[in-house]
Design a protein around this motif. Sequence first.
Motif, PDB file in Angstrom:
ATOM      1  N   LEU A  96       0.918  -1.306  -0.230  1.00 13.05           N
ATOM      2  CA  LEU A  96      -0.061  -0.057   0.220  1.00 13.05           C
ATOM      3  C   LEU A  96       0.917   1.152   0.421  1.00 13.05           C
ATOM      4  O   LEU A  96       0.731   2.249  -0.810  1.00 13.05           O
ATOM      5  CB  LEU A  96      -0.774   0.407   1.141  1.00 13.05           C
ATOM      6  CG  LEU A  96      -2.695   1.090   1.124  1.00 13.05           C
ATOM      7  CD1 LEU A  96      -3.983  -0.084   0.290  1.00 13.05           C
ATOM      8  CD2 LEU A  96      -2.343   1.071   2.509  1.00 13.05           C
ATOM      9  N   GLY A  97       1.798   1.296   0.882  1.00 11.34           N
ATOM     10  CA  GLY A  97       2.453   2.461   0.943  1.00 11.34           C
ATOM     11  C   GLY A  97       3.636   3.076  -0.328  1.00 11.34           C
ATOM     12  O   GLY A  97       4.590   3.392  -0.270  1.00 11.34           O
ATOM     13  N   HIS A  98       3.964   1.914  -1.768  1.00  7.82           N
ATOM     14  CA  HIS A  98       4.877   2.120  -1.975  1.00  7.82           C
ATOM     15  C   HIS A  98       4.413   3.639  -3.206  1.00  7.82           C
ATOM     16  O   HIS A  98       3.089   3.599  -3.894  1.00  7.82           O
ATOM     17  CB  HIS A  98       4.579   0.937  -3.786  1.00  7.82           C
ATOM     18  CG  HIS A  98       6.286  -0.226  -3.244  1.00  7.82           C
ATOM     19  ND1 HIS A  98       7.321   0.104  -3.084  1.00  7.82           N
ATOM     20  CD2 HIS A  98       5.535  -0.984  -1.997  1.00  7.82           C
ATOM     21  CE1 HIS A  98       7.833  -0.862  -3.150  1.00  7.82           C
ATOM     22  NE2 HIS A  98       6.709  -1.799  -2.350  1.00  7.82           N
ATOM     23  N   LEU A 109      12.721   8.942  -4.252  1.00  2.66           N
ATOM     24  CA  LEU A 109      11.888   9.470  -3.467  1.00  2.66           C
ATOM     25  C   LEU A 109      12.561   9.650  -2.924  1.00  2.66           C
ATOM     26  O   LEU A 109      13.077  10.103  -1.625  1.00  2.66           O
ATOM     27  CB  LEU A 109      10.568   9.171  -3.273  1.00  2.66           C
ATOM     28  CG  LEU A 109       9.526   9.335  -2.418  1.00  2.66           C
ATOM     29  CD1 LEU A 109       9.372  11.413  -3.301  1.00  2.66           C
ATOM     30  CD2 LEU A 109       8.384   8.706  -2.584  1.00  2.66           C
ATOM     31  N   ASP A 110      13.756   8.500  -2.630  1.00  3.32           N
ATOM     32  CA  ASP A 110      14.087   7.824  -0.877  1.00  3.32           C
ATOM     33  C   ASP A 110      15.466   9.122  -1.082  1.00  3.32           C
ATOM     34  O   ASP A 110      15.693   9.595  -0.098  1.00  3.32           O
ATOM     35  CB  ASP A 110      14.595   6.970  -0.907  1.00  3.32           C
ATOM     36  CG  ASP A 110      15.579   6.316   0.429  1.00  3.32           C
ATOM     37  OD1 ASP A 110      15.105   6.959   1.477  1.00  3.32           O
ATOM     38  OD2 ASP A 110      16.501   5.919   0.251  1.00  3.32           O
ATOM     39  N   ASP A 121      10.261   4.895   3.645  1.00  2.72           N
ATOM     40  CA  ASP A 121      10.609   3.914   3.374  1.00  2.72           C
ATOM     41  C   ASP A 121       8.914   3.046   2.988  1.00  2.72           C
ATOM     42  O   ASP A 121       8.063   3.927   3.867  1.00  2.72           O
ATOM     43  CB  ASP A 121      10.993   3.282   5.161  1.00  2.72           C
ATOM     44  CG  ASP A 121      10.509   1.682   5.418  1.00  2.72           C
ATOM     45  OD1 ASP A 121      10.132   1.078   5.449  1.00  2.72           O
ATOM     46  OD2 ASP A 121      11.770   1.078   5.730  1.00  2.72           O
ATOM     47  N   HIS A 122       8.789   2.578   2.568  1.00  2.00           N
ATOM     48  CA  HIS A 122       7.145   2.157   1.988  1.00  2.00           C
ATOM     49  C   HIS A 122       6.266   1.433   2.918  1.00  2.00           C
ATOM     50  O   HIS A 122       5.548   1.407   3.143  1.00  2.00           O
ATOM     51  CB  HIS A 122       7.347   1.485   0.842  1.00  2.00           C
ATOM     52  CG  HIS A 122       7.550  -0.070   0.590  1.00  2.00           C
ATOM     53  ND1 HIS A 122       7.031  -1.283   0.893  1.00  2.00           N
ATOM     54  CD2 HIS A 122       9.033  -0.492   0.646  1.00  2.00           C
ATOM     55  CE1 HIS A 122       8.086  -1.991   1.524  1.00  2.00           C
ATOM     56  NE2 HIS A 122       9.267  -1.895   0.706  1.00  2.00           N
ATOM     57  N   ILE A 153       2.623  -4.332   9.255  1.00  2.00           N
ATOM     58  CA  ILE A 153       3.023  -3.609   8.401  1.00  2.00           C
ATOM     59  C   ILE A 153       4.382  -3.536   8.034  1.00  2.00           C
ATOM     60  O   ILE A 153       5.589  -3.338   7.701  1.00  2.00           O
ATOM     61  CB  ILE A 153       1.784  -2.056   8.096  1.00  2.00           C
ATOM     62  CG1 ILE A 153       0.565  -2.749   7.226  1.00  2.00           C
ATOM     63  CG2 ILE A 153       2.566  -1.141   7.137  1.00  2.00           C
ATOM     64  CD1 ILE A 153      -0.658  -1.884   7.764  1.00  2.00           C
ATOM     65  N   ILE A 154       4.702  -2.927   9.501  1.00  2.00           N
ATOM     66  CA  ILE A 154       5.953  -2.514  10.095  1.00  2.00           C
ATOM     67  C   ILE A 154       6.731  -3.419  10.108  1.00  2.00           C
ATOM     68  O   ILE A 154       7.916  -3.782   9.315  1.00  2.00           O
ATOM     69  CB  ILE A 154       6.249  -2.594  11.333  1.00  2.00           C
ATOM     70  CG1 ILE A 154       5.104  -0.696  11.484  1.00  2.00           C
ATOM     71  CG2 ILE A 154       7.243  -2.156  11.516  1.00  2.00           C
ATOM     72  CD1 ILE A 154       5.513   0.616  10.302  1.00  2.00           C
TER      73      ILE A 154
END
Length: 372
Positions: A96-98, A109-110, A121-122, A153-154
């Motif tokens: 989801l965080g991509h 982005l990083d 960090d995605h 998620i983490i």
Amino acid sequence: MLAGYAVQVEHSRGRRFPEPPHPYRNDFQRDRDRVIHARAFRRLEDKTQVFTRRYSDHFRNRLTHTIEVAQITRTVAGALGLNVDLAEALALVHDLGHPPFGHSGEKALDAAMRTHGLLFDHNLHALRIVEDFEQRYAAFRGLNLTFEVREGIIKHSQDYDGAKHPELAEYLLDQRPPLEAQLIDLTDEIGYNTADLDDGYEAHLLTLEQIRAGVPVFERFFREVDQTYPEAPDKLQFNEALKGVLNRLAGDLITNTQARLQRTGIQTLADVRLREERLAAFSPEVEAERKQIKDFLYENLYYSPSLAGEKDDAERIVGELFAFWMKTPSALPHNYQEKAVQESLPRVVCDYIAGMTDHFIIEQYEKYCGGN
Ligand code: MG
């Protein structure tokens, strides 16, 4: 019947904001459904996995990749007696965080964030999405997911250092994640390794001969298929062989994890959490095969000259837009300008870009950077 080491939904540490139980869905089923109904989940449809649409409409994007990972995860989790609802929710949320443009977008982005002493960090970004950015409920911000989904998620793919991430202290960083979360890193890899061979072949960036020569496990299955169906078209022989590879990887993950659980005498979730190492794993033999596939894909596909132009474009677009909004924050949408009052501007710009689809970021680039 769940195994003793599975996460039991009745023992969930619960949500940040308590909610009454649902009449016919348990808390992990509700979390799975909340992820599916999230805007960030729908945006995965227009985020690159490996290929942009330029090659074909048949290729995976981040949404179809996610659905494939969820499918593999359900099978593996079920066979291991794990909590399938939790494992499925974790699979559906895992990407989801991509940001847009796949790995290149993430890298760019990083890099932009690092010039400001920050990073992208995605996994951390996915947590921000479900905790804050998704707004669907009147009573709270975010999706109010259970502890176990947020923890997964983490922790599914990475061990974070508690000293460097005090904000993650609640996620028991000194403990291993439950097996449902441990699986995701491996089912993700089963999913993309096989899918990328498939899409790479379909795109004519990889030839059958090349794959047969470079991926011994594929070659073994291919020979079998060739004996059973000598007259079948190449593509169908390819499919059958690839199916063999996928089954081998998933099957080995199940049997080897089972064997490790038995060998180490793991009985309870606490045993899993307190163990020094992760227990979900391939056998050494299949782990070597997994690595061969991955190395092959890096050498022949991910770094292939045919994809280089696309990657350069992605890095340029992300880099230039980031710099533009840093210099011209008044061009950000209003809600992001408001956020910049409380948070650092680089973080706000990063959040904005990370949420974009491939299509939207190209539109923004054309609007603000002249599209050259
Ligand atoms: Mg993934």
